[in-house]
Scaffold this motif. Structure first.
Motif, PDB file in Angstrom:
ATOM      1  N   ALA A   1      25.595   3.253  -6.977  1.00 28.15           N
ATOM      2  CA  ALA A   1      26.530   2.361  -7.665  1.00 28.15           C
ATOM      3  C   ALA A   1      26.213   2.299  -9.156  1.00 28.15           C
ATOM      4  O   ALA A   1      25.117   2.642  -9.598  1.00 28.15           O
ATOM      5  N   ALA A   2      27.205   1.842  -9.925  1.00 25.79           N
ATOM      6  CA  ALA A   2      27.013   1.681 -11.362  1.00 25.79           C
ATOM      7  C   ALA A   2      26.068   0.513 -11.613  1.00 25.79           C
ATOM      8  O   ALA A   2      26.185  -0.546 -10.992  1.00 25.79           O
TER       9      ALA A   2
ATOM     10  N   LEU B   1      23.744  12.579  -8.626  1.00 15.90           N
ATOM     11  CA  LEU B   1      24.919  11.922  -8.038  1.00 15.90           C
ATOM     12  C   LEU B   1      25.448  10.832  -8.973  1.00 15.90           C
ATOM     13  O   LEU B   1      24.688  10.063  -9.552  1.00 15.90           O
ATOM     14  N   ALA B   2      26.766  10.772  -9.086  1.00 19.66           N
ATOM     15  CA  ALA B   2      27.417   9.810  -9.981  1.00 19.66           C
ATOM     16  C   ALA B   2      27.649   8.479  -9.288  1.00 19.66           C
ATOM     17  O   ALA B   2      27.611   8.379  -8.052  1.00 19.66           O
ATOM     18  N   ALA B   3      27.905   7.441 -10.090  1.00 23.77           N
ATOM     19  CA  ALA B   3      28.211   6.122  -9.552  1.00 23.77           C
ATOM     20  C   ALA B   3      29.444   6.214  -8.655  1.00 23.77           C
ATOM     21  O   ALA B   3      30.405   6.915  -8.964  1.00 23.77           O
TER      22      ALA B   3
ATOM     23  N   GLU C   1      22.385   5.241 -15.634  1.00 19.19           N
ATOM     24  CA  GLU C   1      23.080   3.957 -15.498  1.00 19.19           C
ATOM     25  C   GLU C   1      23.657   3.778 -14.094  1.00 19.19           C
ATOM     26  O   GLU C   1      24.789   3.325 -13.914  1.00 19.19           O
ATOM     27  N   THR C   2      22.869   4.160 -13.100  1.00 17.91           N
ATOM     28  CA  THR C   2      23.257   3.932 -11.700  1.00 17.91           C
ATOM     29  C   THR C   2      22.119   3.238 -10.967  1.00 17.91           C
ATOM     30  O   THR C   2      20.976   3.249 -11.407  1.00 17.91           O
TER      31      THR C   2
END
Length: 215
Positions: free
Chosen positions: A177-178, A146-148, A116-117
């Motif tokens: 980004a998300a 890597l996270a949002a 969901e990014t």
């Protein structure tokens, strides 16, 4: 970076007419600048040169044989006719082994970011200094896991030994980004349509539904 050996012919004809004649012969007009000497205008074999640029990218290093004299030449600008898909002209810079040069290197995103990014390449290239015969053909930026909200800067791009970053180390090259929700996408679409003055006519089913709600 390895150099491709290409036999070049010195040319003494200039102008659009001469360039067209050269290209009709499946050859490419080019010029070699550098080291305080006068520019050398040459003609290159079309297919061989195109393959060298395809294999080695925007900063291809060619070993030009110009009337028996070998000259290392770094590609600086390629003019392309995108409709006919042919190279119209190439500018080279004469270089020597061991010499440092400044070049822009293309970035490629690799890996899978968190679910969901959305990953955006904010900067397609970064500027570096490297030895002329060791210019990277490209650089990879890993977004694995890597996270949002994560920003990858130029200073975090892994560089080969002997390559120095010239771009601001704090410059963002990749943005994780998300991903927008369906509701956000719909809201953005409605806002864009309203700004553009787009009005949708209600369908028969929607009119009947509204009439039923009013009873």
């Amino acid at each position: 970076m390895t150099s491709e050996k290409i036999t070049a012919e010195v040319r003494n004809e200039f102008g659009k007419g001469a360039a067209r004649r050269i290209r009709r012969e499946n050859k490419i007009p080019a010029v070699v600048y550098g080291h305080g000497s006068e520019a050398t205008h040459v003609t290159l074999p079309g297919h061989e040169t195109m393959m060298a640029l395809k294999h080695h990218g925007a900063n291809a290093l060619l070993e030009l044989d110009i009337e028996g004299t070998t000259q290392l030449a770094l590609t600086k600008q390629v003019q392309v006719d995108h409709l006919r898909r042919v190279i119209e002209h190439i500018d080279f810079v004469a270089v020597k082994a061991g010499e440092k040069v400044t070049v822009d290197i293309a970035l490629t995103v690799v890996g899978e970011a968190a679910k969901e990014t959305i990953v955006t390449l904010e900067q397609a290239t970064i500027s570096v200094e490297a030895e002329a015969t060791h210019v990277p053909e490209g650089l990879e930026v890993s977004v694995e896991g890597l996270a949002a909200g994560t920003l990858v800067t130029a200073g975090e791009v892994a560089l080969p030994k002997g390559v120095t970053l010239l771009t601001d180390a704090d410059a963002t090259v990749v943005n994780v980004a998300a991903a927008p929700t369906a509701a956000q996408v719909e809201a953005d679409l409605e806002a864009a349509e309203a700004e553009a003055g787009i009005v949708h006519e209600e369908s028969t089913a929607e009119v009947e539904a509204e009439a039923t709600e009013g009873e």
